[in-house]
Design a protein around this motif. Structure first.
Motif, PDB file in Angstrom:
ATOM      1  N   LEU A 115       0.839  -1.197   0.000  1.00  0.00           N
ATOM      2  CA  LEU A 115       0.000   0.000   0.000  1.00  0.00           C
ATOM      3  C   LEU A 115       0.873   1.247   0.000  1.00  0.00           C
ATOM      4  N   ASP A 116       0.378   2.303  -0.685  1.00  0.00           N
ATOM      5  CA  ASP A 116       1.052   3.606  -0.660  1.00  0.00           C
ATOM      6  C   ASP A 116       2.506   3.495  -1.090  1.00  0.00           C
ATOM      7  N   ASP A 117       2.719   3.008  -2.339  1.00  0.00           N
ATOM      8  CA  ASP A 117       4.060   2.863  -2.912  1.00  0.00           C
ATOM      9  C   ASP A 117       4.975   2.011  -2.045  1.00  0.00           C
ATOM     10  N   GLY A 118       4.385   1.005  -1.389  1.00  0.00           N
ATOM     11  CA  GLY A 118       5.195   0.060  -0.633  1.00  0.00           C
ATOM     12  C   GLY A 118       5.504   0.465   0.789  1.00  0.00           C
ATOM     13  N   LEU A 119       4.967   1.606   1.238  1.00  0.00           N
ATOM     14  CA  LEU A 119       5.263   2.047   2.602  1.00  0.00           C
ATOM     15  C   LEU A 119       4.626   1.130   3.647  1.00  0.00           C
ATOM     16  N   ILE A 120       3.511   0.494   3.285  1.00  0.00           N
ATOM     17  CA  ILE A 120       2.853  -0.452   4.183  1.00  0.00           C
ATOM     18  C   ILE A 120       2.734  -1.786   3.446  1.00  0.00           C
ATOM     19  N   GLU A 121       3.194  -2.852   4.097  1.00  0.00           N
ATOM     20  CA  GLU A 121       3.123  -4.175   3.482  1.00  0.00           C
ATOM     21  C   GLU A 121       2.142  -5.053   4.249  1.00  0.00           C
ATOM     22  N   LEU A 122       1.295  -5.751   3.479  1.00  0.00           N
ATOM     23  CA  LEU A 122       0.355  -6.715   4.048  1.00  0.00           C
ATOM     24  C   LEU A 122       0.722  -8.107   3.543  1.00  0.00           C
ATOM     25  N   GLY A 123       0.623  -9.084   4.439  1.00  0.00           N
ATOM     26  CA  GLY A 123       0.794 -10.474   4.034  1.00  0.00           C
ATOM     27  C   GLY A 123      -0.561 -11.155   4.020  1.00  0.00           C
ATOM     28  N   VAL A 124      -0.877 -11.841   2.926  1.00  0.00           N
ATOM     29  CA  VAL A 124      -2.179 -12.502   2.808  1.00  0.00           C
ATOM     30  C   VAL A 124      -2.165 -13.807   3.599  1.00  0.00           C
ATOM     31  N   ASP A 125      -3.115 -13.939   4.549  1.00  0.00           N
ATOM     32  CA  ASP A 125      -3.250 -15.153   5.355  1.00  0.00           C
ATOM     33  C   ASP A 125      -4.256 -16.124   4.746  1.00  0.00           C
ATOM     34  N   ALA A 126      -5.339 -15.564   4.208  1.00  0.00           N
ATOM     35  CA  ALA A 126      -6.389 -16.433   3.664  1.00  0.00           C
ATOM     36  C   ALA A 126      -7.318 -15.630   2.774  1.00  0.00           C
ATOM     37  N   VAL A 127      -8.047 -16.318   1.932  1.00  0.00           N
ATOM     38  CA  VAL A 127      -9.088 -15.713   1.098  1.00  0.00           C
ATOM     39  C   VAL A 127     -10.387 -16.435   1.413  1.00  0.00           C
ATOM     40  N   GLU A 128     -11.367 -15.696   1.910  1.00  0.00           N
ATOM     41  CA  GLU A 128     -12.672 -16.270   2.249  1.00  0.00           C
ATOM     42  C   GLU A 128     -13.742 -15.610   1.396  1.00  0.00           C
ATOM     43  N   ASN A 129     -14.251 -16.389   0.445  1.00  0.00           N
ATOM     44  CA  ASN A 129     -15.204 -15.867  -0.542  1.00  0.00           C
ATOM     45  C   ASN A 129     -14.576 -14.682  -1.279  1.00  0.00           C
ATOM     46  N   ASP A 130     -15.120 -13.476  -1.126  1.00  0.00           N
ATOM     47  CA  ASP A 130     -14.541 -12.317  -1.833  1.00  0.00           C
ATOM     48  C   ASP A 130     -13.773 -11.397  -0.887  1.00  0.00           C
ATOM     49  N   VAL A 131     -13.396 -11.893   0.275  1.00  0.00           N
ATOM     50  CA  VAL A 131     -12.651 -11.103   1.266  1.00  0.00           C
ATOM     51  C   VAL A 131     -11.230 -11.641   1.399  1.00  0.00           C
ATOM     52  N   VAL A 132     -10.253 -10.727   1.341  1.00  0.00           N
ATOM     53  CA  VAL A 132      -8.845 -11.081   1.502  1.00  0.00           C
ATOM     54  C   VAL A 132      -8.424 -10.710   2.918  1.00  0.00           C
ATOM     55  N   ILE A 133      -7.986 -11.702   3.696  1.00  0.00           N
ATOM     56  CA  ILE A 133      -7.611 -11.486   5.091  1.00  0.00           C
ATOM     57  C   ILE A 133      -6.094 -11.401   5.181  1.00  0.00           C
ATOM     58  N   CYS A 134      -5.608 -10.291   5.749  1.00  0.00           N
ATOM     59  CA  CYS A 134      -4.173 -10.010   5.760  1.00  0.00           C
ATOM     60  C   CYS A 134      -3.676  -9.672   7.161  1.00  0.00           C
ATOM     61  N   THR A 135      -2.354  -9.751   7.298  1.00  0.00           N
ATOM     62  CA  THR A 135      -1.680  -9.264   8.500  1.00  0.00           C
ATOM     63  C   THR A 135      -0.731  -8.137   8.102  1.00  0.00           C
ATOM     64  N   THR A 136      -0.785  -7.037   8.849  1.00  0.00           N
ATOM     65  CA  THR A 136       0.092  -5.892   8.577  1.00  0.00           C
ATOM     66  C   THR A 136       1.512  -6.227   9.002  1.00  0.00           C
ATOM     67  N   LYS A 137       2.471  -6.059   8.068  1.00  0.00           N
ATOM     68  CA  LYS A 137       3.871  -6.390   8.349  1.00  0.00           C
ATOM     69  C   LYS A 137       4.624  -5.243   9.002  1.00  0.00           C
TER      70      LYS A 137
END
Length: 465
Positions: A115-137
């Motif tokens: 996010l924001d030119d790489g200033l914030i990174e999220l790691g994808v933990d799971a995909v449930e239906n149309d929702v992407v669940i992430c953890t903020t790195k």
């Protein structure tokens, strides 16, 4: 006189008459409007404002491209490392909304989202239906409309988008000099834009900001009229340590092929808030000039920064200092008559008695072939077309101006070129000039004449005062 061109993004802090005049005085050569922000009416006001001040400053319409952004955040959101974040392509309670409906199909467990030119990174933990669940790195503050990048993501986005098509037609309608195409991946992307442009003389700049664009760089340069190295997104898509090498490689290719190249993104980023740049930023600008870039660009520094004209002044000072060290490295002159004439003009300019080079040009091609050798002497390009004059403002070392009228006869072309330069005070009777032209040719870009003149002698022979 500065030879490296400066591109300035016009935005809320700079689209004011006094500020634009200050930036032009400080060294702005080209203006950029970011089509990702603002309405067509807003951009029309900016165009009219700039042209009312100086109609020889060219404008780049920078397309939004197939990008994804965060939407519907009313106020900044602080994300802490370890926070659980949910993303969705449609409005859903408890989810951050992004403007890519099928984001859940583009990622899987283990994917990275930046996010924001790489200033914030999220790691994808799971995909449930149309929702992407992430953890903020890592921690950071997220604002509305910030860019979302999914490295290696399986994105299916139409190119060009409906938004881009409307912006291209807008640029053509208002006779803008350049269109910059975002997130180019292959030469066919440029071809698709040209089909929309049609008969317009608007030049197409390819923005290099994806892994695919780097892999297809030769084809993209050949298909485009110019290149922008958009290092912000490029540094998100690729490892940051790869970007400096890629920058140098692309600049070298563009120089060889006579295509203008812009080095962009975060060049003086700290000057958004501070009146002076960091030493690292100063070195970054200096090294881009030494690499051979035609132009250096200000983005947020001039669009939303507190010191837009000061940022231009800093770039101008760096350019003037570093241009003394610029050397050409073009060994492949080219096989055409025009390329040979351009090289001969450069070689003649190495003589101490030669003070200026004048090249007459219909399309700008002759001038671009000449300045790829980075001549030390001043290069003046004379054309009959005001649009071509403006477009040449992007090319390193070119001082463009217009003939008073279009002529074909050799004698008239040379005389008119010299008179045009004299009237603008660009040459005087003491100058010895190398002059190139295309005489009795059917097409633009065919230079076949080279002469050397003592301006004072021509003035006496013609009875000029």
């Amino acid at each position: 006189m500065k030879k490296t061109k400066i591109v300035c993004t016009l935005g809320p802090c700079s689209r004011k008459p006094a500020v634009i005049k200050d930036m032009i005085k400080a060294g702005m050569d080209v203006a950029r409007i970011n089509m990702s922000h603002g309405s067509h009416e807003y951009h029309k006001e900016t165009i009219n404002l700039l042209r009312g001040i100086n109609d020889s400053i060219p404008i780049i319409a920078d397309l939004k491209g197939p990008e994804i952004r965060i939407k519907e955040i009313e106020r900044p959101v602080f994300l802490s490392a370890g926070d659980r974040v949910k993303l969705c392509g449609k409005e859903k309670v408890g989810c951050l909304l992004i403007d890519y409906r099928n984001v859940h199909e583009a990622v899987s467990s283990g994917s990275r989202i930046l996010l924001d030119d790489g200033l914030i990174e999220l790691g994808v933990d799971a995909v449930e239906n149309d929702v992407v669940i992430c953890t903020t790195k890592n921690s950071g503050t997220l604002n509305n409309n910030k860019k979302v990048t999914i490295p290696g993501g399986n994105l299916v986005i139409p190119f060009p988008s409906k938004h881009d098509k409307e912006d291209i037609l807008f640029a053509c309608e208002h006779k803008l000099e350049f269109i910059a195409v975002s997130f180019v991946k292959q030469k066919e992307d440029i071809t698709a834009v040209r089909k929309i442009i049609g008969d317009s003389q608007c030049l197409v700049i390819a923005k290099i900001e994806t892994r695919e664009s780097v892999e297809n760089i030769m084809d993209i340069i050949q298909e485009s009229d110019g290149i922008m190295i958009a290092r912000g997104d490029l540094g998100v898509e690729l490892a940051p340590e790869e970007v400096p090498f890629i920058q140098k490689y692309i600049i070298r290719l563009c120089n060889k092929m006579g295509k203008p190249v812009i080095t962009a993104t975060q060049m003086l980023e700290s000057m958004i808030k501070n009146p002076r740049p960091t030493r690292a930023e100063t070195s970054d600008v200096a090294n881009a000039i030494l690499d051979g870039t035609d132009a250096i660009m200000l983005s947020g520094e001039s669009a939303i920064g507190e010191y837009p004209s000061q940022a231009v002044q800093v770039m101008t000072k760096i350019a003037l200092r570093m241009e003394k060290l610029v050397r050409h490295s073009i060994s492949d002159v080219g096989a055409s008559i025009s390329q040979s004439i351009s090289h001969a003009a450069y070689q003649l300019s190495l003589n101490e008695f030669v003070t200026k080079i004048i090249t007459t040009t219909t399309s700008g091609f002759s001038a671009r072939m000449l300045v790829r050798f980075r001549p030390r002497k001043q290069v003046i390009a004379v054309t009959h077309d005001p649009l071509v004059r403006n477009q040449l403002m992007l090319d390193w070392g070119v001082i463009p101006l217009c003939f008073s009228h279009k002529v074909r006869h050799t004698h008239q072309i040379i005389d008119n070129a010299l008179e045009s330069c004299l009237s603008k005070g660009l040459i005087n009777q003491e100058d010895v000039v190398v002059l190139t032209a295309g005489i009795e040719t059917l097409d633009a870009g065919h230079t076949n004449l080279i002469e050397i003149h003592r301006v004072g002698e021509v003035m006496k022979l013609r009875g000029w005062k």
